[in-house]
Design an enzyme around this catalytic site. Structure first.
Site, PDB file in Angstrom:
ATOM      1  N   LYS A  35      29.793 -15.951  53.010  1.00 11.31           N
ATOM      2  CA  LYS A  35      29.685 -17.412  52.943  1.00 11.31           C
ATOM      3  C   LYS A  35      30.621 -18.051  53.974  1.00 11.31           C
ATOM      4  O   LYS A  35      31.527 -17.389  54.498  1.00 11.31           O
ATOM      5  CB  LYS A  35      30.027 -17.884  51.527  1.00 11.31           C
ATOM      6  CG  LYS A  35      31.475 -17.632  51.143  1.00 11.31           C
ATOM      7  CD  LYS A  35      31.703 -17.833  49.649  1.00 11.31           C
ATOM      8  CE  LYS A  35      33.183 -17.642  49.324  1.00 11.31           C
ATOM      9  NZ  LYS A  35      33.418 -17.410  47.897  1.00 11.31           N
ATOM     10  N   TYR A 261      54.702 -37.111  68.247  1.00 14.77           N
ATOM     11  CA  TYR A 261      54.557 -38.243  67.318  1.00 14.77           C
ATOM     12  C   TYR A 261      55.664 -38.225  66.260  1.00 14.77           C
ATOM     13  O   TYR A 261      56.007 -37.159  65.723  1.00 14.77           O
ATOM     14  CB  TYR A 261      53.219 -38.160  66.581  1.00 14.77           C
ATOM     15  CG  TYR A 261      52.020 -38.500  67.403  1.00 14.77           C
ATOM     16  CD1 TYR A 261      51.866 -39.772  67.973  1.00 14.77           C
ATOM     17  CD2 TYR A 261      51.023 -37.557  67.607  1.00 14.77           C
ATOM     18  CE1 TYR A 261      50.736 -40.081  68.707  1.00 14.77           C
ATOM     19  CE2 TYR A 261      49.890 -37.861  68.350  1.00 14.77           C
ATOM     20  CZ  TYR A 261      49.757 -39.133  68.895  1.00 14.77           C
ATOM     21  OH  TYR A 261      48.648 -39.430  69.618  1.00 14.77           O
TER      22      TYR A 261
HETATM   23  C1  PLP Z   1      34.019 -16.079  47.593  1.00 16.41           C
HETATM   24  C2  PLP Z   1      33.514 -15.284  46.479  1.00 16.41           C
HETATM   25  C3  PLP Z   1      33.822 -13.914  46.371  1.00 16.41           C
HETATM   26  C4  PLP Z   1      34.775 -13.192  47.305  1.00 16.41           C
HETATM   27  O1  PLP Z   1      36.128 -13.455  46.974  1.00 16.41           O
HETATM   28  P1  PLP Z   1      37.308 -12.844  47.859  1.00 16.41           P
HETATM   29  O2  PLP Z   1      38.548 -13.265  47.169  1.00 16.41           O
HETATM   30  O3  PLP Z   1      37.177 -13.433  49.217  1.00 16.41           O
HETATM   31  O4  PLP Z   1      37.115 -11.383  47.886  1.00 16.41           O
HETATM   32  C5  PLP Z   1      33.198 -13.207  45.353  1.00 16.41           C
HETATM   33  N1  PLP Z   1      32.356 -13.817  44.498  1.00 16.41           N
HETATM   34  C6  PLP Z   1      32.067 -15.128  44.565  1.00 16.41           C
HETATM   35  C7  PLP Z   1      31.136 -15.731  43.588  1.00 16.41           C
HETATM   36  C8  PLP Z   1      32.643 -15.908  45.539  1.00 16.41           C
HETATM   37  O5  PLP Z   1      32.361 -17.215  45.595  1.00 16.41           O
END
Ligand code: PLP
Length: 373
Positions: A35, A261
């Site tokens: 993702k 800044y």
């Molecule tokens: C993002 C996510 C993961 C992975 O988690 P990590 O901590 O990056 O390993 C697994 N399951 C779901 C449903 C997620 O949204």
């Protein structure tokens, strides 16, 4: 000239990390989480690699991400965690929806019947995340109702830990226990109806540190990209992303001059100020103002003054004054990566910026312009 930093992704490192995850889990199948453009690493390239490695399934947050992968030719199964694809999308793109409430399950069931199909779904269970899904100890009847819907075949159950870094292992164990209890109750109720159904809850932290949570399939994200959500340095993992930017100018300021800044930094000595081509608009956190570092010529150089929108300033005095003969004026600096004895990985940046490595990677990696090595 191109703006902002350049991002390099080591495909070999991701391969290494994936193999490591599999090894840890006794070669369980992997739902590899890609993702948010594979945590800023480029979902299409990463998915292509994972597919070559025989990944069991890919996990994305939204249907649009899955479509992007299909349009790029990815054929591995794709599970969509957060929004529910409609029947046309499920068939056209071969997606595995995750069902988190009865309404969307009913809709899907009706559509599947109309198209004379059977749709494979995974059911999301809330064991303590308090986000989406059927609450494990409250919604059992609803879960059972889904199993009776025609046109839908439940092929898996998933749950998610509320602590990505599992700092509170006690609560992780409570969540795991709730999940396993539910599994037992459903099996008893259906007398084996749920045989062959996959149960999964293991994110990266659980893949690495909570073996009883591996269950049928592991679901790692962060560790594939080379980071351990618990330990700052884990020699078994290889960070895959390197980010560099240009040194636009190096200016000599006398002592007593303010930089940037808000005049939050005042030179204490004659200072060589490197003006570097990265700012918060490029995902370089403003919180790194006066606390972060960059690597120049293999040495750490502190960020001085506030990070601006497009540029930032670093104190290059020591780096340049200690340069060996023949070393040229630095043209580039490393924001994320290592050089010589200096290392600056996302865990370290996250600590300096008061955030987590996930946010560092998705922020600095948010560019379509990556090089893969
Ligand atoms: C993002 C996510 C993961 C992975 O988690 P990590 O901590 O990056 O390993 C697994 N399951 C779901 C449903 C997620 O949204």
């Amino acid at each position: 000239m191109k703006r902002g930093p350049s991002v390099e992704i080591s495909i070999d490192s991701i391969r290494h990390n994936y193999d490591y995850a599999r090894g840890l889990s006794n070669n369980r199948p992997v739902i590899a989480v890609v993702k948010a453009d594979a945590y800023g690493h480029g979902a299409v390239k990463v998915a292509t690699l994972l597919e070559e490695l025989g990944v069991f399934c890919l996990g994305v947050a939204f249907v649009s991400e899955a479509i992007q992968l299909r349009e790029a030719g990815i054929t591995a199964p794709i599970m969509v965690f957060f929004d529910t694809p409609d029947i046309a999308e499920i068939t056209r793109y071969a997606l595995i929806p995750v069902i988190s409430e009865v309404g969307s399950a009913r809709t899907l069931s009706e559509m599947a019947l109309r198209y004379n199909m059977q749709v494979s779904v995974h059911v999301k269970v809330d064991t303590g995340m308090g986000r989406l899904g059927f609450v494990s100890d409250i919604d059992e009847e609803k879960i059972k109702a889904i199993a009776t819907l025609a046109g839908i075949k439940v092929t898996g159950f998933m749950s998610h830990f509320s602590e990505a870094d599992l700092v509170d292992m006690n609560f992780a164990n409570v969540q795991l226990e709730r999940f396993v209890v539910l599994k037992a109750r459903l099996i008893n109720h259906y007398g084996g109806h749920y045989g062959g159904v996959l149960w999964h809850i293991a994110n990266s932290a659980a893949t690495m540190y909570l073996a009883p949570a591996h269950l049928d399939v592991i679901r790692p994200g962060l560790m594939l990209y080379g980071y351990d959500p618990i330990r700052e340095d884990n020699p078994n993992l290889r960070p895959a992303m390197t980010v560099k930017c240009r040194v636009l100018d190096i200016r000599r300021l006398p002592a007593g001059r303010s930089v940037g800044y808000g005049r939050t930094f005042v030179t204490q000595r004659e200072t060589l100020v490197g003006v570097i081509g990265v700012g918060y608009a490029d995902g370089f956190f403003r919180a790194l103002s006066n606390t972060g570092h960059v690597i120049v010529n293999g040495r750490l150089a502190p960020i001085i003054g506030r990070v601006c929108m497009d540029v930032s300033m670093a104190d290059l005095t020591d780096v340049i004054n200690s340069a060996v003969d023949g070393e040229s004026t630095p043209q580039e600096c490393i924001l994320l990566g290592s050089q010589g004895n200096a290392a600056l990985w996302a865990n370290k940046l996250a600590r300096a910026a008061g955030t987590i490595p996930y946010e560092i990677l998705t922020s600095l990696g948010r560019t379509p312009d990556r090089t893969f090595t």
